[in-house]
Write a protein that holds these residues in place. Structure first.
Motif, mmCIF file in Angstrom:
data_model
loop_
_atom_site.group_PDB
_atom_site.id
_atom_site.type_symbol
_atom_site.label_atom_id
_atom_site.label_comp_id
_atom_site.label_asym_id
_atom_site.label_seq_id
_atom_site.Cartn_x
_atom_site.Cartn_y
_atom_site.Cartn_z
ATOM 1 N N GLU A 1 47.006 31.543 44.885
ATOM 2 C CA GLU A 1 46.086 30.452 45.194
ATOM 3 C C GLU A 1 44.690 30.917 45.588
ATOM 4 N N THR A 2 44.605 31.954 46.420
ATOM 5 C CA THR A 2 43.284 32.408 46.860
ATOM 6 C C THR A 2 42.492 32.976 45.692
ATOM 7 N N SER A 3 43.136 33.760 44.859
ATOM 8 C CA SER A 3 42.454 34.307 43.683
ATOM 9 C C SER A 3 41.952 33.186 42.786
ATOM 10 N N LEU A 4 42.774 32.179 42.580
ATOM 11 C CA LEU A 4 42.369 31.058 41.731
ATOM 12 C C LEU A 4 41.168 30.328 42.318
ATOM 13 N N ALA B 1 46.208 27.906 31.880
ATOM 14 C CA ALA B 1 46.509 26.487 32.104
ATOM 15 C C ALA B 1 45.278 25.705 32.531
ATOM 16 N N ARG B 2 44.321 26.388 33.171
ATOM 17 C CA ARG B 2 43.085 25.741 33.602
ATOM 18 C C ARG B 2 42.010 25.768 32.524
ATOM 19 N N GLY B 3 42.317 26.327 31.371
ATOM 20 C CA GLY B 3 41.402 26.258 30.245
ATOM 21 C C GLY B 3 40.443 27.417 30.087
ATOM 22 N N TYR B 4 40.645 28.508 30.829
ATOM 23 C CA TYR B 4 39.775 29.673 30.655
ATOM 24 C C TYR B 4 40.091 30.356 29.326
ATOM 25 N N THR B 5 39.053 30.779 28.627
ATOM 26 C CA THR B 5 39.225 31.206 27.243
ATOM 27 C C THR B 5 38.901 32.668 26.973
ATOM 28 N N GLN B 6 38.288 33.375 27.937
ATOM 29 C CA GLN B 6 37.925 34.776 27.715
ATOM 30 C C GLN B 6 38.560 35.630 28.814
ATOM 31 N N LEU B 7 39.836 35.877 28.653
ATOM 32 C CA LEU B 7 40.612 36.567 29.677
ATOM 33 C C LEU B 7 41.043 37.943 29.199
#
Length: 225
Positions: free
Chosen positions: A48-51, A81-87
């Motif tokens: 949670e903290t990282s997010l 799941a949150r929609g980030y696309t460049q991981l």
């Protein structure tokens, strides 16, 4: 929780050993091959903290994010799941990466996977907006290792990029998985990266391991000028 590692317990420092290079790789691969995902001290269903820190730092869902030491952590699942696309996920252990890829299934193709020691990895110049490290840095007990890490960070993080980093805090364990570690407070940690990394936020957290012991972590959000 930001992170912890297998068998991280207070200990007499005379019993601690340091490892590096291929010995380090073999050590961590042995852990991931022999322990279930939820049978290690760092296990937590959601980070949670990282997010929260990533969501605060990322201007848009296409922010380029690298998770250093991502291993089997579920952070990448939650970011997808949150929609980030460049991981990108980097870990020294191939078995750890393989388990996460298997868990993600088809979504694994959406992530750039890097199996490497962070002090020796080949990373793109100014390739990342956000550098996230959950308890890798505190294993770098030699100054030369820390110097190599900082050089990698400076090479790969964009100007105005964000460093989100967590280590064992002043009251954290003295060792982890039988390995020597370095404990930090926020000021000590910030000094490792230089005056052009400005502290935005810091704090401590107590993580409860799956078997009920408590571990203190310090986390810092630093922004590069």
């Amino acid at each position: 929780m930001l992170a912890s590692f297998l068998g991280c317990v207070p200990s007499d420092r005379h019993s601690v050993r340091s490892i590096n290079g291929m010995d380090s790789k073999a050590h961590w691969e042995g852990i991931y091959q022999n322990k279930a995902t939820d049978a290690v001290s760092w296990y937590r269903l959601h980070l949670e903290t990282s997010l929260r820190l990533i969501e605060a730092a990322a201007a848009t869902p296409d922010a380029a994010i690298i998770d250093v030491g991502g291993g089997e952590a579920t952070l990448v699942d939650d970011l997808l799941a949150r929609g980030y696309t460049q991981l990108s996920v980097l870990d020294i252990s191939q078995p750890a990466i393989a388990r996460t890829q298997q868990r993600l299934g088809k979504q694994a193709a959406l992530v750039n996977w890097i199996v490497a020691d962070i002090t020796q990895a080949t990373l793109p110049e100014q390739g990342y907006d956000i550098w996230h490290d959950r308890a890798v840095f505190h294993f770098l007990t030699a100054q030369a290792q820390r110097d190599a890490y900082v050089l990698q960070l400076r090479h790969a993080l964009k100007p105005d990029g964000h460093l989100l980093i967590s280590t064992f805090g002043p009251d954290g364990p003295l060792q982890c998985s039988g390995l020597d570690i370095v404990r930090y407070d926020a000021e000590m940690l910030q000094r490792q990266f230089g005056p052009d990394f400005l502290l935005q936020e810091s704090g401590t957290e107590v993580h409860r391991t799956p078997w009920g012991t408590e571990q203190q972590f310090v986390y810092c959000h630093l922004k590069r000028r």
